[in-house]
Design a protein around this motif. Structure first.
Motif, PDB file in Angstrom:
ATOM      1  N   LEU A 119      35.308  23.870   4.815  1.00  0.00           N
ATOM      2  CA  LEU A 119      34.685  23.521   6.091  1.00  0.00           C
ATOM      3  C   LEU A 119      35.628  22.612   6.873  1.00  0.00           C
ATOM      4  N   ALA A 120      36.016  23.046   8.070  1.00  0.00           N
ATOM      5  CA  ALA A 120      36.910  22.268   8.928  1.00  0.00           C
ATOM      6  C   ALA A 120      36.076  21.534   9.974  1.00  0.00           C
ATOM      7  N   VAL A 121      36.068  20.207   9.898  1.00  0.00           N
ATOM      8  CA  VAL A 121      35.303  19.377  10.826  1.00  0.00           C
ATOM      9  C   VAL A 121      36.281  18.723  11.796  1.00  0.00           C
ATOM     10  N   VAL A 122      36.139  19.039  13.082  1.00  0.00           N
ATOM     11  CA  VAL A 122      37.080  18.573  14.103  1.00  0.00           C
ATOM     12  C   VAL A 122      36.622  17.222  14.647  1.00  0.00           C
ATOM     13  N   LEU A 123      37.483  16.208  14.544  1.00  0.00           N
ATOM     14  CA  LEU A 123      37.168  14.894  15.077  1.00  0.00           C
ATOM     15  C   LEU A 123      37.537  14.823  16.556  1.00  0.00           C
ATOM     16  N   PRO A 124      36.765  14.086  17.348  1.00  0.00           N
ATOM     17  CA  PRO A 124      37.111  13.929  18.773  1.00  0.00           C
ATOM     18  C   PRO A 124      38.325  13.028  18.936  1.00  0.00           C
ATOM     19  N   ASP A 125      39.119  13.282  19.987  1.00  0.00           N
ATOM     20  CA  ASP A 125      40.283  12.429  20.230  1.00  0.00           C
ATOM     21  C   ASP A 125      39.863  11.115  20.870  1.00  0.00           C
ATOM     22  N   MET A 126      40.811  10.295  21.253  1.00  0.00           N
ATOM     23  CA  MET A 126      40.518   8.959  21.757  1.00  0.00           C
ATOM     24  C   MET A 126      39.649   8.982  23.013  1.00  0.00           C
ATOM     25  N   LEU A 127      39.688  10.081  23.756  1.00  0.00           N
ATOM     26  CA  LEU A 127      38.874  10.219  24.969  1.00  0.00           C
ATOM     27  C   LEU A 127      37.537  10.912  24.668  1.00  0.00           C
ATOM     28  N   GLY A 128      37.299  11.212  23.402  1.00  0.00           N
ATOM     29  CA  GLY A 128      36.059  11.879  23.032  1.00  0.00           C
ATOM     30  C   GLY A 128      36.094  13.376  23.233  1.00  0.00           C
ATOM     31  N   SER A 129      37.271  13.939  23.425  1.00  0.00           N
ATOM     32  CA  SER A 129      37.415  15.366  23.701  1.00  0.00           C
ATOM     33  C   SER A 129      37.855  16.123  22.447  1.00  0.00           C
ATOM     34  N   TYR A 130      37.465  17.389  22.383  1.00  0.00           N
ATOM     35  CA  TYR A 130      37.891  18.276  21.299  1.00  0.00           C
ATOM     36  C   TYR A 130      38.925  19.291  21.790  1.00  0.00           C
ATOM     37  N   ASN A 131      39.331  19.163  23.046  1.00  0.00           N
ATOM     38  CA  ASN A 131      40.189  20.187  23.658  1.00  0.00           C
ATOM     39  C   ASN A 131      41.554  20.321  23.001  1.00  0.00           C
ATOM     40  N   TYR A 132      41.993  19.307  22.289  1.00  0.00           N
ATOM     41  CA  TYR A 132      43.300  19.415  21.632  1.00  0.00           C
ATOM     42  C   TYR A 132      43.293  20.537  20.590  1.00  0.00           C
ATOM     43  N   PHE A 133      42.097  20.884  20.099  1.00  0.00           N
ATOM     44  CA  PHE A 133      42.001  21.965  19.121  1.00  0.00           C
ATOM     45  C   PHE A 133      41.066  23.090  19.548  1.00  0.00           C
ATOM     46  N   MET A 134      39.979  22.760  20.256  1.00  0.00           N
ATOM     47  CA  MET A 134      38.985  23.766  20.641  1.00  0.00           C
ATOM     48  C   MET A 134      38.807  23.748  22.150  1.00  0.00           C
ATOM     49  N   THR A 135      39.119  24.870  22.801  1.00  0.00           N
ATOM     50  CA  THR A 135      38.976  24.973  24.245  1.00  0.00           C
ATOM     51  C   THR A 135      37.935  26.033  24.574  1.00  0.00           C
ATOM     52  N   SER A 136      36.905  25.633  25.313  1.00  0.00           N
ATOM     53  CA  SER A 136      35.832  26.567  25.660  1.00  0.00           C
ATOM     54  C   SER A 136      36.220  27.442  26.844  1.00  0.00           C
ATOM     55  N   ASN A 137      35.793  28.701  26.792  1.00  0.00           N
ATOM     56  CA  ASN A 137      35.994  29.647  27.883  1.00  0.00           C
ATOM     57  C   ASN A 137      34.616  30.155  28.297  1.00  0.00           C
ATOM     58  N   ALA A 138      34.054  29.536  29.325  1.00  0.00           N
ATOM     59  CA  ALA A 138      32.687  29.863  29.740  1.00  0.00           C
ATOM     60  C   ALA A 138      32.572  31.310  30.197  1.00  0.00           C
ATOM     61  N   ALA A 139      33.599  31.827  30.859  1.00  0.00           N
ATOM     62  CA  ALA A 139      33.543  33.187  31.391  1.00  0.00           C
ATOM     63  C   ALA A 139      33.382  34.217  30.280  1.00  0.00           C
ATOM     64  N   CYS A 140      33.985  33.952  29.126  1.00  0.00           N
ATOM     65  CA  CYS A 140      33.915  34.890  28.004  1.00  0.00           C
ATOM     66  C   CYS A 140      32.952  34.419  26.920  1.00  0.00           C
ATOM     67  N   ASN A 141      32.315  33.272  27.155  1.00  0.00           N
ATOM     68  CA  ASN A 141      31.409  32.707  26.146  1.00  0.00           C
ATOM     69  C   ASN A 141      32.116  32.632  24.793  1.00  0.00           C
ATOM     70  N   SER A 142      33.293  32.012  24.804  1.00  0.00           N
ATOM     71  CA  SER A 142      34.115  31.977  23.599  1.00  0.00           C
ATOM     72  C   SER A 142      34.826  30.630  23.487  1.00  0.00           C
ATOM     73  N   ILE A 143      35.452  30.427  22.339  1.00  0.00           N
ATOM     74  CA  ILE A 143      36.231  29.215  22.082  1.00  0.00           C
ATOM     75  C   ILE A 143      37.603  29.626  21.577  1.00  0.00           C
ATOM     76  N   THR A 144      38.632  29.018  22.136  1.00  0.00           N
ATOM     77  CA  THR A 144      39.991  29.226  21.651  1.00  0.00           C
ATOM     78  C   THR A 144      40.328  28.115  20.662  1.00  0.00           C
ATOM     79  N   TYR A 145      40.791  28.497  19.478  1.00  0.00           N
ATOM     80  CA  TYR A 145      41.213  27.536  18.463  1.00  0.00           C
ATOM     81  C   TYR A 145      42.735  27.436  18.491  1.00  0.00           C
ATOM     82  N   HIS A 146      43.253  26.242  18.666  1.00  0.00           N
ATOM     83  CA  HIS A 146      44.701  26.040  18.738  1.00  0.00           C
ATOM     84  C   HIS A 146      45.236  25.823  17.320  1.00  0.00           C
ATOM     85  N   THR A 147      45.313  26.915  16.575  1.00  0.00           N
ATOM     86  CA  THR A 147      45.659  26.821  15.166  1.00  0.00           C
ATOM     87  C   THR A 147      47.103  26.381  14.930  1.00  0.00           C
TER      88      THR A 147
END
Length: 217
Positions: A119-147
């Protein structure tokens, strides 16, 4: 019956959101926060202090260090943090070894320990964001993982289901369902529903033959 959980993390990564009353929060402090919330019957064993270089260690010496910590666990939690991965070779860092050892089968006293759930649990960065690893794409209802931000052994256990279910959106292939052996969840979701996500990881582990598991660093 309680679960035995092994947790691996970058001990001193301070590029994470501050926890209440902890000004200089490290990834290690999130382990403490998890321990305070975990079911009383469950047991957590923590990974190594990661300040020690493994450059001059033999493989067997590393395995010996990890054997008692990981052998009887059934779930491995990896805390993903912004700077968990250093520039040192991956074989000289603890996290890849801990993941590898927890995925391999080991025999001891006539008993074989099977691959752990992951189980991979992603911690929020200093700004409280998860975008460094998980980026949401509302148009496609999907998440990009920056592996590319991950250790190779962890990245190779994502999107590794043998028969993926996919759809196309704006020229991008979107994976559906439990597409990864290393199931991924944001910390804020995980900490409010811990048992659910442990159960999800255990369920995926129960169907391990459906995945191409990477066990070597």
């Amino acid at each position: 019956m309680g679960r035995k959980i092994f947790i691996t993390y970058k001990y001193g990564d301070t590029n994470v959101r501050a926890l209440p009353n902890i000004f200089y929060t490290k990834a290690r402090d999130y382990v403490t926060a998890l321990q305070a919330k975990i079911d009383g019957e469950d047991h957590i064993n923590k990974g190594e202090l990661d300040g020690e270089s493994l450059e001059h260690f033999e493989d067997e010496a590393i395995a010996s260090s990890l054997r008692n910590k990981i052998y009887d666990s059934s779930i491995t939690i990896v805390l993903i943090s912004p700077t968990m991965k250093t520039t040192a070779p991956e074989k000289d860092q603890w996290i890849p070894w801990e993941i590898s050892y927890s995925l391999k089968e080991h025999s001891r006293n006539g008993r074989t320990s099977l691959s752990n759930a992951l189980l991979a649990v992603v911690l929020p960065d200093m700004l409280g964001s998860y975008n460094y690893f998980m980026t949401s794409n509302a148009a496609c209802n999907s998440i990009t993982y920056h592996t590319d931000r991950l250790f190779s052994i962890l990245a190779r256990n994502m999107f590794n289901i043998k028969q993926p279910v996919t759809r196309e959106c704006s020229g991008t292939t979107i994976h559906e369902g439990h597409h990864s052996y290393a199931h991924t969840v944001k910390w804020d979701d995980f900490i409010t529903n811990i048992n659910h996500y442990l159960d999800v990881a255990a369920g995926i582990n129960g169907n391990i033959d459906n995945y191409n598991i990477a066990k070597a660093i």
